[in-house]
Each structure stands twice: as C-alpha cells, then as structure tokens.
Scaffold this active site. Structure first.
Site, mmCIF file in Angstrom:
data_model
loop_
_atom_site.group_PDB
_atom_site.id
_atom_site.type_symbol
_atom_site.label_atom_id
_atom_site.label_comp_id
_atom_site.label_asym_id
_atom_site.label_seq_id
_atom_site.Cartn_x
_atom_site.Cartn_y
_atom_site.Cartn_z
ATOM 1 N N GLU A 1 9.534 2.699 10.851
ATOM 2 C CA GLU A 1 10.964 3.406 10.617
ATOM 3 C C GLU A 1 10.036 4.793 10.315
ATOM 4 O O GLU A 1 9.084 5.041 9.341
ATOM 5 C CB GLU A 1 11.451 3.196 9.335
ATOM 6 C CG GLU A 1 12.236 1.984 9.502
ATOM 7 C CD GLU A 1 13.317 2.133 10.595
ATOM 8 O OE1 GLU A 1 13.632 3.357 10.879
ATOM 9 O OE2 GLU A 1 13.488 1.128 11.069
ATOM 10 N N LYS B 1 0.909 -0.976 -0.137
ATOM 11 C CA LYS B 1 -0.204 0.025 -0.027
ATOM 12 C C LYS B 1 0.908 1.260 -0.117
ATOM 13 O O LYS B 1 1.558 1.616 0.991
ATOM 14 C CB LYS B 1 -0.814 -0.068 1.173
ATOM 15 C CG LYS B 1 -2.149 1.090 1.460
ATOM 16 C CD LYS B 1 -1.489 2.360 1.248
ATOM 17 C CE LYS B 1 -2.083 3.523 1.817
ATOM 18 N NZ LYS B 1 -1.710 4.765 1.046
HETATM 19 P P1 NAP Z 1 2.292 8.968 6.668
HETATM 20 O O1 NAP Z 1 1.259 9.918 6.583
HETATM 21 O O2 NAP Z 1 2.584 8.364 8.037
HETATM 22 O O3 NAP Z 1 2.187 8.287 5.321
HETATM 23 C C1 NAP Z 1 2.778 6.774 5.202
HETATM 24 C C2 NAP Z 1 1.927 5.784 4.815
HETATM 25 O O4 NAP Z 1 0.837 5.484 5.754
HETATM 26 C C3 NAP Z 1 1.110 6.173 3.508
HETATM 27 O O5 NAP Z 1 1.206 5.104 2.473
HETATM 28 C C4 NAP Z 1 -0.402 6.660 3.988
HETATM 29 O O6 NAP Z 1 -1.433 6.455 3.230
HETATM 30 C C5 NAP Z 1 -0.153 5.395 5.230
HETATM 31 N N1 NAP Z 1 -1.320 5.587 6.306
HETATM 32 C C6 NAP Z 1 -2.025 6.841 6.719
HETATM 33 N N2 NAP Z 1 -2.895 6.676 7.623
HETATM 34 C C7 NAP Z 1 -2.882 5.181 7.791
HETATM 35 C C8 NAP Z 1 -3.662 4.383 8.681
HETATM 36 N N3 NAP Z 1 -4.335 4.895 9.747
HETATM 37 N N4 NAP Z 1 -3.181 3.239 8.760
HETATM 38 C C9 NAP Z 1 -2.102 2.522 8.003
HETATM 39 N N5 NAP Z 1 -1.603 3.274 7.135
HETATM 40 C C10 NAP Z 1 -1.858 4.670 7.091
HETATM 41 O O7 NAP Z 1 3.530 9.981 6.164
HETATM 42 P P2 NAP Z 1 4.099 10.563 4.973
HETATM 43 O O8 NAP Z 1 3.493 12.181 5.188
HETATM 44 O O9 NAP Z 1 3.586 9.854 3.775
HETATM 45 O O10 NAP Z 1 5.637 10.752 5.001
HETATM 46 C C11 NAP Z 1 6.504 11.463 5.729
HETATM 47 C C12 NAP Z 1 6.961 10.900 7.046
HETATM 48 O O11 NAP Z 1 7.583 9.500 6.866
HETATM 49 C C13 NAP Z 1 7.887 11.750 7.908
HETATM 50 O O12 NAP Z 1 7.530 11.867 9.249
HETATM 51 C C14 NAP Z 1 9.319 11.111 7.502
HETATM 52 O O13 NAP Z 1 10.479 11.125 8.643
HETATM 53 C C15 NAP Z 1 8.919 9.566 7.710
HETATM 54 N N6 NAP Z 1 9.861 8.628 6.861
HETATM 55 C C16 NAP Z 1 10.554 8.117 7.669
HETATM 56 C C17 NAP Z 1 11.738 7.245 6.842
HETATM 57 C C18 NAP Z 1 12.402 6.286 7.736
HETATM 58 O O14 NAP Z 1 13.170 5.629 7.076
HETATM 59 N N7 NAP Z 1 12.636 6.578 8.845
HETATM 60 C C19 NAP Z 1 11.831 7.243 5.582
HETATM 61 C C20 NAP Z 1 11.042 8.013 4.713
HETATM 62 C C21 NAP Z 1 9.859 8.892 5.499
HETATM 63 P P3 NAP Z 1 -1.643 7.835 2.528
HETATM 64 O O15 NAP Z 1 -0.634 8.171 1.520
HETATM 65 O O16 NAP Z 1 -2.949 7.701 2.221
HETATM 66 O O17 NAP Z 1 -1.595 9.008 3.414
#
Ligand code: NAP
Ligand code: MG
Length: 488
Positions: free
Chosen positions: A255, A180
């Site tokens: 992560e 997903k």
């Molecule tokens: P996000 O909002 O947490 O989304 C990540 C994924 O989770 C997306 O596919 C999102 O779908 C999905 N999601 C949203 N709500 C969910 C739920 N209730 N249950 C299960 N899945 C759900 O994060 P983002 O804004 O896309 O990415 C930015 C964040 O990622 C930043 O905080 C960054 O630090 C972190 N990040 C961490 C790493 C690492 O390796 N540590 C690497 C890259 C990014 P949708 O697209 O529909 O929202």
C-alpha cells in the site's frame, strides 16, 4: 522537557522475551515538536535480530495454526482490552513521537482497539464455500489456510492503526508475525507490542524488531522462511520489496502513495466543500496517504471557493499537538520538513502562485519543531511537479476547470489512484465521478481522507499492488485458498 539520559530504552520482542539487539546499539526517537526532546531509545537492530525473530515466528507457527480460529480471536480481544486500558499513554507517546494532535492520536488508538475486536470476531466467521461436484458422491468445498510467517513493514503516519490492521488479520487467520515499524515511531510500536504481550499470545507468535529499514528491511523481506510481506509506505521502497518477493515466490501486498483529488462543482455546498478540503488536505499535517492534495474547482464557484479556503486556512492553529486548541502539529521529521519545503520551492519555480503559507512559522516556541505553515497554491499546472508527485505535507494545489469532464480527465492523468472525492448535489455528476474516477476509494460529499475498518481499502494504478486491506478483504491476502474434494 525530557533529558536524553532520562528517556527510557525499549527492546525488541522476540520469542516472548524483551531482548536487546545483537548490535548493542540504540537510536533516539525525537519529538518533532521539539527536536531537543528524546521520546525514548529503540534497538538499532541488524540481520541477526531479524533471523532470531523469524526463527521464533517459524517455531510458533504450527501450534498457532492448530488452535481453532475462535481461540486465536480470544487473544485479539485481550490485546484490544490492553490497548484500551493504555489508550491515553499510547496516544500521548504517538503525539510526542510523530506530531499529530492528541485528539487525533486518541482517535487512532481507539481505531486500533476497534480493529482488534473486528478481527477477533473474524475468528468466528466462515472461511469457505461448498461447491457442487460433478461426482454425485463427492463433497467439494474451499477452506482457507494460513501462509506461515508474515513480515509486517509499516510507516510512521498511522503508527498504531496500520500495524494493527495488518497484524490482527494475519494472526486471526493463523499466521505468526514479525513487525518492523518505521524508525520514527518505534516507541509507539513497542507500546502496542507490549499490549500484545499482556494479552498472553504464545511466545513467538508476535515479534518486534526495530531499526533501519534499509538494513533490516531486506533481512526480513529476503528471508526464505518469510512466506508473505505486507508493506505500507513509499512507492520507492514498495516496488523494491515487490520485485524481490516476486523473485523468490513470496506473497506480497503493497500500500503506497496517493495524490488524491477533490472535485468541487458549482452546485456544491460551498462551506462543506471548503471544510472537507481543509480537513482532508491539512489535518495530520497532510501526512495521510488519503490526504487531499489536488483541488479541481469549477470556474462557476472558483473565486468564492478560493477566498473562503484561504480565509479558513489562515485561521488554523499550528503548534505542539499536546496543547489544547492546536489544530495542526509539525511534520513528523526534519527529513519530511525538508521534503515539503523543497516541493514548495519547486511549486514557486514552476510558476504556481502562492496564496498562503509556504514557509516555516515565525512564532516563538515553534523554532525547535519541524513546523511548516499550511500552504495553498493557485494556478497550478496539473502536469507540474506539485500536482503530480506525492508531497506528504500540508500543501494544496488549486486547479480551475470548466466542466466535470475536464476535472475527471485531469484528475485521472496521473500514475496514482488511492482516494478521491466530489462535492455536488447532482446525482448524474455523482455517478459519472463514481464510474470514471480511477481511485480505490471514491467519496461523495465527504473528504478524501476517511477509511472505515470494515470496508476494503487500497488503491488503483501505482498506489497499491492491487490487493485490498481491512474488512473481510484482508482474508484474501493473509490466507491461501485450499480446494478440497472428498469421496467416501
Ligand atoms: P518508507 O520510507 O517507504 O518507509 C516505510 C517502511 O519501510 C519503514 O518501516 C521503513 O523503515 C521501511 N523500509 C525502508 N527501506 C526499506 C527496505 N529497503 N526494505 C524494507 N523496508 C524498508 O515510507 P515512509 O516515509 O515511512 O512513509 C510515507 C509513505 O507511506 C508515503 O509515501 C505514504 O503515501 C505512504 N503511506 C501509504 C499508506 C497506504 O495505505 N496506501 C498509508 C500510510 C502511508 P525506516 O523507518 O527505517 O525508513
Ligand atoms: Mg520521531
């Protein structure tokens, strides 16, 4: 510009078939460099699609795990070749979909190829140990077995590399997967999965379901037939997934964010430290989880460092990542742009001094994109919001320190701990930093953003669920250890 009606529609991939969602609905993926350009349309799925994908992955599980691991690896080699053949097309789509520059997108796609080849090779490497038994007639050893169906949930910032660094080890160790991807990069994900389809994986081994995370995310993470969830994204969503997985006894790996510091000491190579701070903090519009965001500079070099940092930052070329010479593209979405602008406002309100940037660029041609200028704040209180919360944008916070110890104490005074770096020529300072810095990745005389696929990657504190990805560390998550005792 591609008109709405011309943009292609991409489907889910379930049981080896490209399938429209049961909802009959699609969403548009927008180019953040030009909000009027639709890159493609993807399925706006719901729980019914997730159920089908999980059922397909479950049905494929037994035959897949019975294949010898080297044979599973062969499929990964084929997927690597398919991505390599389509590298330019995938990179172009990535740039159009989330805004990073084309050279960066090509580099990331090439990383995806390398990851697949690395894990293909893993299919030939050892998975256990022989352990002496107290019984002289017995053989005791460990082996590793797959978990079953793995749910893979990924963000938009590395839309090729992250799905691959999760799916490749999951698959080679014998699991089947349901991916997903983030909505913003659903088309890029579909192209990656097309390459897996070209590689000829048996039906159901790899599945893709696109759509809203808040809707289909829980359908996947709460599914009783999903044995493990691997997630990269925000702390907020990660914690939710972790709590739910714990409740039903599923394995999980999270992560999440970073607020990564760089420490610059008076004996540092000034030019190198400035360049690494810019590259680490602003490249990819600051949208890397390992991006530099807090810059602790010793008072002995502070003014020189600051002057050079601002001078070089003002020269960065902002624009559409497809154009040659552009160094920094837009934020990945309007929501992301709004978040960054609101943090900039907060920085000003909390008393930090804006040295450069801070607003949307005024240049012609950028008005329809989600651009923000590279931004540097001076005199930042390390306890203030912009020094404590992940911004995920091109914003650097400068903090003056009187000693290495002060820098370490302040850099560690936070709930996150993903990556960190130091610039110095002194071995004692390097060792203190390596020993005392709370971060899963510590780098000396190199920027905070930089990950090699053959080494473990992950954060301390609230940056991760304390497991590691990539390299051979991936085996820990994607398999279970079985201890075997045999007496003839
Ligand atoms: P996000 O909002 O947490 O989304 C990540 C994924 O989770 C997306 O596919 C999102 O779908 C999905 N999601 C949203 N709500 C969910 C739920 N209730 N249950 C299960 N899945 C759900 O994060 P983002 O804004 O896309 O990415 C930015 C964040 O990622 C930043 O905080 C960054 O630090 C972190 N990040 C961490 C790493 C690492 O390796 N540590 C690497 C890259 C990014 P949708 O697209 O529909 O929202
Ligand atoms: Mg987009």
């Amino acid at each position: 510009m591609q008109a709405l009606e011309k943009a292609a529609t991409y489907l889910n991939y379930i049981r080896g078939e490209w399938t429209a969602s049961a909802t009959g609905q699609t969403e548009s993926s927008i180019n953040p460099a030009n909000r009027n350009e639709v890159v493609g349309r993807f399925q706006s799925s719901d729980a019914r699609d997730v159920d089908l994908a999980v059922a397909a992955a479950k049905a494929a599980q037994q035959a897949w795990r019975r294949l010898p691991a080297p044979a599973r690896g062969e499929f990964l080699y084929k997927a690597a070749n398919a991505i390599e053949r389509r590298l330019d097309e995938i990179a172009l789509t990535m740039t159009r979909e989330m805004g990073k520059t084309l050279p960066e997108a090509k580099g990331e796609t090439a990383r995806g190829v390398a990851l697949l080849r690395y894990y293909a090779g893993e299919g030939m490497r050892k998975v256990g140990d022989v352990i002496p038994s107290t019984d002289g007639e017995a053989l005791m050893y460990t082996t590793r077995v797959p978990l079953g169906v793995v749910g893979v949930i990924t963000p938009w910032n590395f839309p090729v590399a992250i799905p691959i660094w999760k799916m490749a080890p999951a698959l080679v160790y014998g699991n089947t997967v349901v991916l997903k991807p983030a909505q913003e990069t659903s088309i890029t994900a579909a192209l990656v999965v097309e390459c897996f389809a070209e590689a000829g994986f048996p039906a159901g081994v790899v599945n893709l379901v696109t759509g809203r995370g808040s809707l289909i995310g829980p359908a996947l993470t709460d599914h009783p037939d999903v044995q493990a969830i691997t997630f990269t994204g925000s702390n907020e969503v990660g914690k939710l997934i972790g709590r739910k997985a714990l409740e039903r006894g599923a394995k999980y790996q999270l992560e999440m964010g970073g607020k990564n510091p760089v420490i610059v000491l008076p004996d540092a190579d000034l030019q190198l430290a400035v360049e690494a701070t810019i590259s680490g903090g602003l490249r990819s519009t600051g949208q890397k989880c390992t991006a530099t965001s807090r810059v602790f500079v010793h008072k002995g070099i502070y003014e020189q460092f600051k002057a050079l940092l601002v001078e070089k930052t003002m020269q960065l070329k902002l624009g559409n990542g497809l154009e040659p010479g552009v160094w920094m593209g837009p934020c990945s979405s309007e929501r992301q742009l709004d978040t960054v602008l609101s943090y900039i406002d907060k920085g000003v309100a909390e008393g930090a001094e804006l040295l450069c940037g801070g607003k949307r660029p005024a240049e012609d041609g950028l008005a329809d994109g989600f651009y923000v200028e590279p931004t540097i704040f001076d005199k930042v209180d390390p306890a203030s919001t912009i020094a404590q919360e992940e911004i995920f944008g091109p914003v650097l916070a400068l903090i003056e320190v009187g000693s290495l110890q002060e820098a370490l104490d302040k850099a560690n005074d936070i709930h996150l701990g993903l990556s960190a770096s130091i610039f110095t020529k002194d071995i004692g300072s390097m060792l203190s930093f390596i020993n005392e810095m709370d971060a899963g990745l510590v780098r000396v005389n190199a920027e905070t953003a930089g990950v090699e696929l053959q080494a473990p990657f992950g954060g301390m504190k609230q940056s991760s669920s304390h497991s590691r990805e990539q390299g051979q560390a991936a085996m820990e998550f994607f398999t279970a250890v079985k201890t075997v005792f045999i007496k003839a």
